[in-house]
Write an enzyme that holds these catalytic residues in place. Structure first.
Site, short mmCIF file in Angstrom:
data_model
loop_
_atom_site.label_atom_id
_atom_site.label_comp_id
_atom_site.label_asym_id
_atom_site.label_seq_id
_atom_site.Cartn_x
_atom_site.Cartn_y
_atom_site.Cartn_z
N ASP A 110 28.68 -39.93 -62.19
CA ASP A 110 28.66 -38.58 -62.75
C ASP A 110 28.80 -38.53 -64.27
OD1 ASP A 110 28.08 -37.06 -60.51
OD2 ASP A 110 30.14 -37.22 -59.79
N ASP A 170 22.74 -35.29 -55.80
CA ASP A 170 23.36 -34.72 -57.00
C ASP A 170 22.98 -35.49 -58.27
OD1 ASP A 170 24.74 -34.76 -54.53
OD2 ASP A 170 26.55 -33.94 -55.40
N GLY A 228 19.68 -41.65 -43.83
CA GLY A 228 20.33 -40.55 -44.55
C GLY A 228 21.64 -40.19 -43.88
N THR A 230 25.20 -37.23 -44.43
CA THR A 230 25.82 -36.22 -45.29
C THR A 230 27.21 -36.67 -45.68
OG1 THR A 230 26.03 -33.86 -45.64
CG2 THR A 230 27.03 -34.72 -43.61
N ARG A 242 24.38 -26.96 -51.56
CA ARG A 242 24.38 -27.35 -52.96
C ARG A 242 23.47 -28.56 -53.19
NH1 ARG A 242 29.21 -26.78 -53.74
NH2 ARG A 242 30.10 -28.84 -54.03
N TRP A 246 20.77 -28.81 -55.96
CA TRP A 246 20.60 -29.94 -56.91
C TRP A 246 19.16 -30.45 -56.82
CZ3 TRP A 246 24.24 -29.11 -59.95
CH2 TRP A 246 25.60 -29.18 -59.66
N SER A 358 34.15 -28.31 -51.05
CA SER A 358 34.12 -29.35 -50.04
C SER A 358 34.75 -28.78 -48.76
CB SER A 358 34.97 -30.49 -50.63
OG SER A 358 34.86 -31.64 -49.92
N SER A 361 34.10 -30.41 -41.86
CA SER A 361 33.58 -29.99 -40.55
C SER A 361 33.84 -31.13 -39.58
CB SER A 361 32.08 -29.69 -40.65
OG SER A 361 31.34 -30.87 -40.41
N1 GLY Z 1 28.42 -33.36 -57.17
C1 GLY Z 1 29.37 -33.01 -56.18
C2 GLY Z 1 29.26 -31.62 -55.72
O1 GLY Z 1 28.27 -30.93 -55.97
O2 GLY Z 1 30.20 -31.18 -55.08
#
Ligand code: GLY
Length: 397
Positions: A110, A170, A228, A230, A242, A246, A358, A361
């Site tokens: 990041d 992201d 893939g 999540t 989100r 992104w 966040s 689930s």
């Molecule tokens: N980049 C992490 C988020 O969007 O929560």
């Protein structure tokens, strides 16, 4: 391709844009006392952010709000506010320099989220040499996470662990830092890595129906795509809202840098998937699995991120295709302004409510925090979207 039902929604007006931005700038200025030497926590608690040290992946967003407020103050003859904002931005740049020099929590991808809206922004707006130097160091740090075999930048964790051998959607927003570093230094190694990552990411995180994976694993020995998964979405096969946002902004940026025609088409389809899963009130749920009437938290930040992506992409579309995306961006912003924007400083020290960082689930691996709160990127991208609608903005990304 245009969604006819969107015609029913109102767009944010010029006077609402002005009111929204004035409130936001007022809030940022008001909060400088607490958040100049310190940074905002990633998410508010009961509407209020607590101060933290510069040691989390989200701290650049607050500095980005300072720079957006600075631009507004400067453009509107608010000299005293502009001076205070510039000072705060410079103090924060010094903190980002300290962070990268001393490698404080920088072992992840990041670097763009951290250094583009803070240090690159400060350099572009004021010529800050410290901002430039810190941002180039951050780009150097980011490229250490590139895997030449898989041709991607690894998101999190130790680089030699197969369970970490993945990219996440992201990361599209971390790549502008690399393009910027190549432009600034003349060294093409940053750009080459970004380009390889874009290629690998586009080929793997976007599914056939143009929904998206949050994360994608590769085989560590061969670099071949594996599967893939999540992290923050509801379940593996769903589309984390989100992440999809992104993806929208990411495809606009990918096109800006590569000018690959096929990315325009992917942008349109990824955007279409997002819009076709909006609830009636246009405030997205945290996962696109959910729809009008579901008792699930919202993620207002995704609406602002998607709007910013559309407003970036319109710069590269033919004249006759721009109106649709500008209108939809204004409709999303109208919904965020009416239903989520803080309107009273007593209610919150943030800008936009009803975001979700966040949400745990039964089918995902993430922690549960920042649910139905403000979060710092929700606030930042709201201000960015307002700014983009008010002037011809030179992006920090
Ligand atoms: N980049 C992490 C988020 O969007 O929560």
């Amino acid at each position: 391709m245009e969604r006819t039902e969107f015609k029913e929604y109102p767009e944010i007006s010029d006077s609402e844009l002005e009111a929204a931005m004035q409130f936001a700038v007022g809030s940022v200025v008001k909060n400088l006392g607490t958040f100049t030497d310190k940074f905002q926590k990633a998410y508010s608690e009961n509407g209020f952010y607590q101060p933290i040290e510069n040691n989390y992946w989200t701290t650049g967003f607050w500095t980005g709000e300072i720079w957006l407020a600075y631009e507004y103050a400067k453009d509107h003859g608010m000299a005293k506010e502009a001076e205070a904002l510039r000072h705060a931005g410079e103090v924060q740049i010094a903190s980002f320099m300290d962070r990268i020099v001393n490698k404080i929590e920088v072992d992840h991808h990041d670097m763009g989220f951290l250094y583009s809206p803070s240090c690159v922004a400060g350099y572009k707006l004021t010529g800050s040499q410290m901002g430039r130097e810190a941002a180039v160091k951050a780009a150097d740090q980011l490229i250490t996470r590139f895997h030449p075999i898989g041709e991607f930048i690894q998101a999190w964790g130790a680089m030699d662990a197969p369970e970490n051998y993945r990219l996440i959607i992201d990361c599209f927003l971390n790549l502008p830092l690399l393009y910027w570093a190549s432009e600034e230094t003349g060294d093409m190694k940053y750009r080459d890595i970004a380009e390889k990552h874009i290629h690998t990411a586009v080929a793997n995180v976007i599914r056939e129906d143009y929904s998206t994976w949050h994360t994608f694993f590769f085989d560590m020995k061969t670099g071949a795509p594996d599967h893939g998964a999540t992290c923050q979405g509801y379940r593996d096969g769903s589309a984390w809202t989100r992440g999809q946002a992104w993806g929208i902004y990411g495809m606009a940026l990918a096109y800006r840098y590569t000018e690959k025609e096929e990315y325009i088409d992917i942008f349109k389809n990824v955007t279409e998937y997002f819009l076709s899963h909006m609830p009636k009130d246009l405030i997205p749920y945290w996962d696109l699995e959910f729809t009008s009437g579901d008792e699930q938290p919202r993620d207002s930040s995704s609406a602002s991120i998607a709007a910013c992506g559309m407003l970036e992409m319109v710069k590269y579309l033919p004249e006759n295709e721009r109106g649709y995306y500008i209108r939809v961006a204004k409709q999303l912003l109208k919904a965020v302004y009416d239903k989520c924007a803080v309107k009273d400083y007593k209610e919150s020290n943030g800008l936009v409510l009803h975001s979700t960082y966040s949400n745990h689930s039964p089918y995902n691996t993430c922690n549960h925090y920042g649910v139905d709160e403000c979060n710092s990127w929700g606030d930042y991208f709201y201000m960015e979207a307002l700014t983009r609608l008010m002037k011809d903005w030179n992006p920090y990304w």
